[in-house]
Enzyme design. Structure first.
Site, mmCIF file in Angstrom:
data_model
loop_
_atom_site.group_PDB
_atom_site.id
_atom_site.type_symbol
_atom_site.label_atom_id
_atom_site.label_comp_id
_atom_site.label_asym_id
_atom_site.label_seq_id
_atom_site.Cartn_x
_atom_site.Cartn_y
_atom_site.Cartn_z
ATOM 1 N N ASP A 185 1.861 20.790 -25.788
ATOM 2 C CA ASP A 185 3.098 20.992 -26.555
ATOM 3 C C ASP A 185 2.979 21.925 -27.928
ATOM 4 O O ASP A 185 4.007 22.335 -28.272
ATOM 5 C CB ASP A 185 3.496 19.649 -27.315
ATOM 6 C CG ASP A 185 4.677 19.021 -26.822
ATOM 7 O OD1 ASP A 185 5.321 19.894 -25.987
ATOM 8 O OD2 ASP A 185 5.117 18.076 -27.215
ATOM 9 N N ASP A 207 7.035 4.761 -27.029
ATOM 10 C CA ASP A 207 6.562 3.856 -25.794
ATOM 11 C C ASP A 207 7.494 2.325 -25.670
ATOM 12 O O ASP A 207 7.689 1.967 -24.619
ATOM 13 C CB ASP A 207 5.197 3.498 -25.908
ATOM 14 C CG ASP A 207 4.770 3.480 -27.286
ATOM 15 O OD1 ASP A 207 5.811 3.552 -28.213
ATOM 16 O OD2 ASP A 207 3.443 3.502 -27.837
HETATM 17 O O1 LIG Z 1 4.958 16.495 -30.392
HETATM 18 C C1 LIG Z 1 4.015 15.785 -29.709
HETATM 19 C C2 LIG Z 1 3.467 14.694 -30.371
HETATM 20 C C3 LIG Z 1 2.284 13.884 -29.947
HETATM 21 N N1 LIG Z 1 1.971 14.181 -28.543
HETATM 22 C C4 LIG Z 1 0.829 13.553 -27.771
HETATM 23 O O2 LIG Z 1 1.078 12.123 -28.227
HETATM 24 C C5 LIG Z 1 -0.218 11.359 -27.956
HETATM 25 C C6 LIG Z 1 -0.365 10.400 -28.916
HETATM 26 O O3 LIG Z 1 -0.732 10.821 -30.306
HETATM 27 P P1 LIG Z 1 -1.660 10.229 -31.398
HETATM 28 O O4 LIG Z 1 -1.698 11.032 -32.450
HETATM 29 O O5 LIG Z 1 -2.807 10.206 -30.603
HETATM 30 O O6 LIG Z 1 -1.041 8.925 -31.755
HETATM 31 P P2 LIG Z 1 -1.674 7.340 -31.589
HETATM 32 O O7 LIG Z 1 -1.245 6.713 -32.594
HETATM 33 O O8 LIG Z 1 -3.262 7.527 -31.549
HETATM 34 O O9 LIG Z 1 -0.980 6.948 -30.105
HETATM 35 C C7 LIG Z 1 -0.375 5.772 -29.918
HETATM 36 O O10 LIG Z 1 0.872 5.673 -30.511
HETATM 37 C C8 LIG Z 1 1.847 6.565 -29.798
HETATM 38 C C9 LIG Z 1 3.336 6.128 -30.304
HETATM 39 O O11 LIG Z 1 3.320 6.500 -31.483
HETATM 40 C C10 LIG Z 1 1.917 6.729 -28.193
HETATM 41 O O12 LIG Z 1 2.641 7.567 -27.828
HETATM 42 C C11 LIG Z 1 0.456 6.692 -27.775
HETATM 43 O O13 LIG Z 1 0.525 6.705 -26.673
HETATM 44 C C12 LIG Z 1 -0.490 5.544 -28.363
HETATM 45 O O14 LIG Z 1 -1.611 5.866 -27.857
HETATM 46 C C13 LIG Z 1 -1.266 12.632 -27.975
HETATM 47 O O15 LIG Z 1 -1.815 12.781 -26.744
HETATM 48 C C14 LIG Z 1 -0.636 13.934 -28.805
HETATM 49 O O16 LIG Z 1 -0.936 14.828 -27.823
HETATM 50 C C15 LIG Z 1 2.838 15.215 -27.882
HETATM 51 O O17 LIG Z 1 2.076 15.423 -26.728
HETATM 52 N N2 LIG Z 1 3.884 15.918 -28.552
#
Ligand SMILES: O=c1ccn([C@@H]2O[C@H](COP(=O)(O)OP(=O)(O)O[C@H]3O[C@H](CO)[C@@H](O)[C@H](O)[C@H]3O)[C@@H](O)[C@H]2O)c(=O)[nH]1
Ligand SMILES: [Mn+2]
Length: 978
Positions: free
Chosen positions: A296, A676
Site C-alpha cells: 500500500d 475485521d
Molecule cells: O493503509 C493500510 C494500513 C494498514 N495495512 C496493513 O494492515 C495490517 C495491520 O496493521 P497493524 O499496524 O499491524 O495493526 P494491528 O493492530 O497489529 O492489527 C490488528 O488490528 C487490525 C485492525 O485495526 C487488523 O486489521 C489486523 O489484522 C490485526 O492484526 C498490516 O499488515 C498493514 O500492513 C494496509 O495494508 N494498509
C-alpha cells in the site's frame, strides 16, 4: 494404474461408477449398497460378490437418512453433479473400476477396508469416551449438525474430518450455575444499593451506583456469549486420505494468500519476507498456492525486497520440504535453540542446515543493504535497476503495479520443482479518491486474485504474521472441504499468537483471555469474530452471497442499494423479494450461459454479462464477473496471460469501486478502522457461521507492540474502530435484526465488541471515587446491615467463582486473567476514553481517522522495546488517577492519625478501594518508570498539576456532600469491594 484415472466423488471422496444405462451412481460402499439394497439385490452387480450381512444390516438402518443427505448435496451444490459428469467423460474404460492391478475385485477390497476403518473408528470412539470426563457431555443445540461423532450412524457415512468436543458437563454445568447465581445476587445487590442511598454523600453514591449498573451490564454482555464453549479436533490424515490419493492428482482446494504491507520502514521488509517465505514453503500442493503481496506504500524497497525473497525462496522451499522443518520462516527457524546434534539426525541435514543458515545470513545482509539504501530518498525519486524511474515515487499518486514472480512457467526451485506463484500488487492511488486503508487493499487483492488464479479460498495475513504450522491450511480444509460441516462456513479463524512478548506479558499483548475464552464461546454459537489476520475465507462468502442452506435471502441492505432494476417491473410483491428472485434467476441464467460461452463472440459475451446486475455489484470487469460465477474457483485454461494481467491492472484502478457494492456489501467492509469486526459481522448477519480452529501447534504467529505507548495506541485504534461501528449504519444493536439470521447471543457478543470503549467513562469515574472518599472523608456505601454484608460477600464470592470455573474449562492461567483485568483498567482509563471522544469528534466534525501502523521490530533487542516510553497524551489520565489515589491514601492516613482510633475502621475500607485502583494500574506505573526509572518530566508535571488542582478544588467545593452534618454517619461506613 488405470485406476488413477477414475473420477472421484466430491461428496465422499470415493470413486464414481456408471450404471449400465449410463446414469451415474457413486460406487462407494454406502451409496452402492443402498442402491443395490433398494433394488432388493444382495449381490453386487458390479463385481458379483455377495454383500457382507453385517454391512447390510447397517445399511438397512440408515438408508433413508443417508439418502436424504446425498439428495441435499446434489440439490444444494449443482456443480457437484457437474463435476461427476465432467469426470465421467474422461473415464476411458469402465473395466478399470472393477479390478485393481492385482486382479482383485476392487469392490470387495473396498468393503473390507471400510469394515476395517469402521472397527478402528469404534475403538477410537471408545477411547475418546473414556478419556472425556463425561461421555454424554452437553452439546449446544446449534452444534448438532456438525457433531457427527456422537451419532455413530452418521459417522460411518463418511470419515468425518473434524469433530466437536464439548466441554465436559461437570465443568460447564457448574460454570453455568455460578453464572446464574451471580446474576441473581447482582439483582439483589442492586435492589439493596438503590434502596439504600447514602444521604451524606448523595452525589457520590449516585455516581457509584450508575457506574456499577453499567459494569454489570457490560459483564452480562461479556458473559453470556461464553455460555456454551466448544473445542474442535481435526483429522488431517483423513483429509489427505480422501483428497490426495496416491498416483492421483491432489483434489485439495486451491488457496490464495494475501499479505498486506504499507510502510517498509515501520514494517521491516525482512519481516514481510519471512511471512512470504513461510507461505511459499507450506505443506500444500504448490500449484494450489498463490501468494499476493499488497504494497500500500508503493515502495520500491518492498518491491526489491520481494525480488530478493523470490530468489531466496528457490533454495529455502526445497530445504523446508525435504526436512519437514517447522516453522518455515527462516528468521524464526534459525533462532530456535535446539541441539540438532543430540537426536540422531542425518549428517546430511546438519550440513545442509549449516549451509542454509549461511545463505540466509547472506540474504539478510542483502535485505539490510536494501533497507539502508532506502533510508534517504534521492531527490529525483527512485530508479529501478533497468534505469526507468519507479512508478510509485509519489505514494499518493501512482498507477497500479503488478509483477508475477515464480510459479507456473516462472522460475523453479534449485531442484527444478515448481514453486507457488508470488505476485506483487500495489493498487493505483490518485488524489481525491478514498482508499479505505487495509480494507481497500484487501479488496484490491480479492479482485486481482480472482482474475489471475481465482482460488475458492482466501487466507489473509498481516505482513508480520508468519505461518508457524505448515499444515495450517490443511487444518482449515478439514472444515471447509467437508461437505456437511463446510457448506455454511464463511471462514475459519485461527487464534492470533505472538512471539517476542515479555514473560509476564505486562500489557496483556497476547490477549489470551479473548483468544482462549471468548472466541471458544462464540464458536459454540455462530462462530468466532474475524480478527483481521490468520483467517481462511470462502471466496463466495466475500462476494456477499448467503450460505447455500439459506439461499432465499440476499444481503439485506442490497435491496436498498440495488433495487433499481427488478422492482420497477412488478409492483405487487415486496420489492426486496422480487429483487432476490430476479437475482437468483440472473445468476442461474448467467451460469447457464457461461457453460456455452465459447459459442458466443466477444461482443455477445460481454452483452450477456452486462445484462445482469452484476456490474452494479462487482464493477465493470467482465473477467472478474465471470470468475465470481465459478463457485469452485479456477480460471479458464484458454485465456491469454497477458490479457489477464491487463485485466488485473484494471481491477486495481482507484475508480474501480465507484458505484459498486465493494466495501458496502461485498469484500472487506469499509467504514471502520477495525474493518475485521465489520467484515465478519456482515457475514454472520447473512446466516453464515464461522469456525474457530486451534491446532496444537499454533498456526500463525505475529508480533505485537510491547512498549506501553505503542500498545496504548494500538488499543486506541481498535476502540476507535468500535466507536466508528457504533455510530455507523452497521451498529450491531439494530443492524440486520429483521433478517433474524444473527443468533441473539452472537449479536450480544458483537454489541460487546463495539460498546466496550464506553465503559471507560464509568471506569474513570469509579477510579476517582476512592480518592475523593479519602480526601473528603465520605463514602459511597452506607452502614451495612447483616443482610447487606451477606450480599456483598456473595457477590464477591460469585465473581471469584466464575473466574475460577472459567479458568478451569479454558485452561487459561490466573496470571493471564489478572493481566487482562489490569489492562482492562489501564486501557479503559486511557485509550478507550480518548477513542470515545475522538469517535464523536469524528462524527461531528467529519474528521477522518488515520490508521497508524504499529511498528514492528526486526531485531530482537531483548525486550529493549518494552522500556521505551514515548510521550503521548494517552498517559495523562492514568497517571493522574494514580497520583490522586496515592495522594488520597496519604491524606487518609494523616487524617486518621489526627482523629484517633475510630477513624481507622472506615479508613481501612477506603484505602482498600484506593489500592484496588493502584493495583490495577501497577503495570502502567512500571511502564512509566521505564528501565532507568525515568519518566518524561512533562507527564509527571502535567499529572501532578492536574491531580493537585483537582484535589484542591475538591476539598473546597465538596459538591457531593450534603450540607447537613453527617460526618458521624459516614464514619460508620463499612467497605466491601464490589
Ligand atoms: O493503509 C493500510 C494500513 C494498514 N495495512 C496493513 O494492515 C495490517 C495491520 O496493521 P497493524 O499496524 O499491524 O495493526 P494491528 O493492530 O497489529 O492489527 C490488528 O488490528 C487490525 C485492525 O485495526 C487488523 O486489521 C489486523 O489484522 C490485526 O492484526 C498490516 O499488515 C498493514 O500492513 C494496509 O495494508 N494498509
Ligand atoms: Mn500487527
Amino acid at each position: 494404474m488405470m485406476e488413477s484415472k477414475s473420477p472421484v466423488c466430491n461428496t465422499c471422496g470415493e470413486e464414481i461408477g456408471v450404471k449400465p444405462n449410463g446414469e451415474f451412481f457413486v460406487a462407494c460402499h454406502e451409496s452402492c449398497l443402498e442402491y443395490e439394497f433398494k433394488e432388493g439385490r444382495r449381490i453386487c452387480l458390479r463385481c458379483g460378490n455377495p454383500y457382507d450381512e453385517n454391512v447390510l444390516d447397517d445399511v438397512e438402518i440408515k438408508t433413508s437418512k443417508h439418502q436424504s443427505t446425498i439428495a441435499t448435496h446434489i440439490s444444494n451444490t449443482p456443480q457437484d453433479s457437474g463435476i461427476h459428469a465432467r469426470h465421467v467423460s474422461t473415464v476411458s474404460t469402465i473395466d478399470s473400476e472393477l479390478n485393481d492391478e492385482y486382479g482383485n475385485p476392487i469392490w470387495k477390497n473396498r468393503v473390507d477396508s471400510w469394515k476395517d476403518k469402521k472397527s478402528k473408528k469404534n475403538k477410537k470412539k471408545h477411547a475418546k469416551a473414556t478419556k472425556a470426563e463425561d461421555p454424554d457431555a452437553q452439546v449446544p443445540p446449534q452444534q448438532h449438525m456438525e457433531d457427527i461423532s456422537l451419532n455413530p450412524e452418521a459417522a460411518s457415512a463418511t470419515d468425518v474430518l473434524s469433530v466437536v468436543i464439548p466441554i465436559p458437563r461437570t465443568k460447564i454445568t457448574s460454570y453455568r450455575i455460578v453464572i446464574i447465581m451471580r446474576l441473581t445476587i447482582l439483582a439483589l445487590f442492586f435492589h439493596y444499593r438503590i434502596t439504600h442511598p447514602v444521604d451524606s454523600a448523595y452525589g457520590l453514591w449516585l455516581t457509584s451506583v450508575i457506574c456499577e449498573i453499567w459494569f454489570a451490564f457490560s459483564w452480562v454482555l461479556d458473559q453470556f456469549p461464553k455460555w456454551s464453549p466448544i473445542n474442535r479436533e481435526t483429522y488431517i490424515d483423513r483429509l489427505s486420505a480422501r483428497f490426495e490419493r496416491e498416483g492421483e492428482q491432489s483434489q485439495l482446494a486451491a488457496v490464495d494468500f494475501f499479505v498486506s504491507t504499507v510502510d517498509p520502514l515501520k514494517e521491516p521488509p525482512l519481516i514481510t519476507a519471512n511471512t512470504v517465505l513461510s507461505i511459499l514453503a507450506l505443506d500444500y500442493p504448490v500449484d494450489k498456492v498463490s501468494c499476493y503481496v499488497s504494497d500500500d506504500g508503493a515502495a520500491m524497497l518492498s518491491f526489491e525486497s520481494l525480488v530478493e525473497t523470490a530468489d531466496f525462496a528457490r533454495k529455502w522451499v526445497p530445504f523446508c520440504k525435504k526436512y519437514s522443518i517447522e516453522p518455515r520462516a527462516p528468521e524464526f527457524y534459525f533462532s530456535l535453540k535446539i541441539d540438532y546434534l543430540r537426536d540422531k539426525v542425518q549428517p546430511s541435514f546438519v550440513k545442509e542446515r549449516r549451509a542454509m543458515k549461511r545463505d540466509y545470513e547472506e540474504f539478510k545482509i542483502r535485505m539490510n543493504a536494501l533497507v539502508a539504501k532506502a533510508q534517504k530518498t534521492p531527490e529525483e525519486g527512485w530508479t529501478m535497476q533497468d534505469g526507468t524511474s519507479w512508478p510509485g515515487n509519489n505514494t499518493r499518486d501512482h498507477p497500479g503495479m503488478i509483477q508475477v514472480f515464480l510459479g507456473y512457467s516462472g522460475a523453479r526451485d534449485v531442484e527444478g520443482n515448481e514453486l507457488p506463484r508470488l505476485v506483487y500488487v500495489s493498487r493505483e492511488k490518485r488524489p481525491g479518491y478514498q482508499h479505505h486503508k487495509k480494507a481497500g487493499a484487501e479488496n484490491a487483492l480479492v479482485r486481482v486474485s480472482a482474475v489471475l488464479t481465482n482460488a475458492p479460498f482466501i487466507l489473509n495475513l498481516d505482513c508480520d504474521h508468519y505461518v508457524n504450522n505448515s499444515k495450517a491450511v490443511r487444518e482449515a480444509m478439514c472444515f471447509l472441504m467437508d461437505p456437511v460441516v463446510g457448506q455454511d462456513v464463511c471462514y475459519v479463524q485461527f487464534p492470533q499468537r505472538f512471539d517476542g512478548i515479555d514473560k509476564s506479558d505486562r500489557y496483556a499483548n497476547r490477549n489470551i483471555v479473548f483468544f482462549d475464552v471468548n472466541m471458544r464461546g462464540l464458536d459454540g454459537i455462530q462462530g468466532p469474530v474475524y480478527v483481521g489476520t490468520g483467517c481462511v475465507f470462502r471466496r463466495q462468502a466475500l462476494y456477499g452471497y448467503s450460505p447455500p442452506s439459506k439461499p432465499k435471502m440476499l444481503p439485506q441492505s442490497s435491496s436498498s442499494s440495488c433495487c433499481c432494476c427488478p422492482s420497477k417491473k412488478k409492483q405487487t410483491q415486496d420489492p426486496s423479494e422480487i429483487y432476490k428472485d430476479a437475482k437468483r434467476e440472473e445468476l442461474d441464467a448467467a451460469i447457464f450461459n457461461l457453460g456455452d460461452l465459447d459459442n458466443y463472440d466477444e461482443y455477445e459475451r460481454s452483452m450477456l454479462i452486462s445484462q445482469t446486475s452484476f456490474e452494479k455489484t462487482f464493477g465493470l470487469s467482465a473477467v472478474f464477473i465471470e470468475s465470481t460465477l465459478m463457485e469452485n474457483g479456477g480460471v479458464p485454461d484458454s485465456v491469454n496471460p497477458s490479457t489477464l494481467i491487463k485485466e488485473a491492472i484494471h481491477v486495481i484502478s482507484c475508480g474501480y469501486e465507484e458505484k459498486t457494492e465493494w466495501g458496502k456489501e461485498i469484500g472487506w467492509i469499509y467504514g471502520s478502522i477495525t474493518e475485521d469486526i465489520l467484515t465478519g459481522f456482515k457475514m454472520h448477519c447473512r446466516g453464515w457461521r464461522s469456525i474457530y480452529c486451534m491446532p496444537l501447534r499454533p498456526a500463525f504467529k505475529g508480533s505485537a507492540p510491547i512498549n506501553l505507548s505503542d500498545r496504548l495506541h494500538q488499543v486506541l485504534r481498535w476502540a476507535l474502530g468500535s466507536v466508528e461501528i457504533f455510530l455507523s449504519r452497521h451498529c450491531p444493536l439494530w443492524y440486520g435484526c429483521s433478517g433474524g439470521r444473527l443468533k441473539w447471543l452472537q449479536r450480544m457478543a458483537y454489541i460487546n465488541t463495539i460498546v466496550y470503549p464506553f465503559t471507560s467513562l464509568p471506569l474513570v469515574a469509579y477510579c476517582t471515587l476512592p480518592a475523593i472518599c479519602l480526601l473528603t472523608g465520605k463514602f459511597i456505601i452506607p452502614t451495612l446491615s447483616n443482610l447487606a454484608s451477606m450480599l456483598f460477600l456473595g457477590l464477591f464470592i460469585s465473581i471469584i467463582l466464575t473466574s475460577v470455573l472459567e479458568l478451569r474449562w479454558s485452561g487459561v492461567s490466573i496470571e493471564d486473567l489478572w493481566r487482562n483485568e489490569q489492562f482492562w483498567v489501564i486501557g479503559g482509563v486511557s485509550a478507550h476514553l480518548f477513542a470515545v471522544f475522538q469517535g464523536f469528534l469524528k462524527m461531528l466534525a467529519g474528521l477522518d481517522t488515520n490508521f497508524t501502523v504499529t511498528s514492528k521490530t526486526a531485531e530482537d533487542l531483548e525486550f529493549g522495546e518494552l522500556y521505551i516510553v514515548k510521550w503521548t497524551t494517552l498517559l495523562i489520565p492514568p497517571t493522574s488517577l494514580l497520583i490522586i489515589n496515592l495522594v488520597g491514601v496519604v491524606a487518609g492516613f494523616s487524617d486518621a492519625l489526627n482523629k484517633g482510633y475510630e477513624a481507622w475502621g472506615p479508613l481501612f475500607g477506603k484505602i482498600f478501594f484506593a489500592f484496588w485502583v493502584v493495583l490495577h494500574l501497577y503495570p502502567f506505573l512500571k511502564g512509566l518508570m521505564g528501565r532507568q526509572n525515568r519518566t518524561p518530566t512533562i507527564v509527571i508535571l502535567w499529572s501532578i498539576l492536574l491531580a493537585s488542582v483537582f484535589s484542591l478544588v475538591w476539598v473546597r467545593i465538596n459538591p457531593f456532600v450534603s450540607k447537613t452534618d453527617t460526618t458521624a454517619l459516614s464514619q460508620n461506613c463499612l467497605l466491601i469491594d464490589c
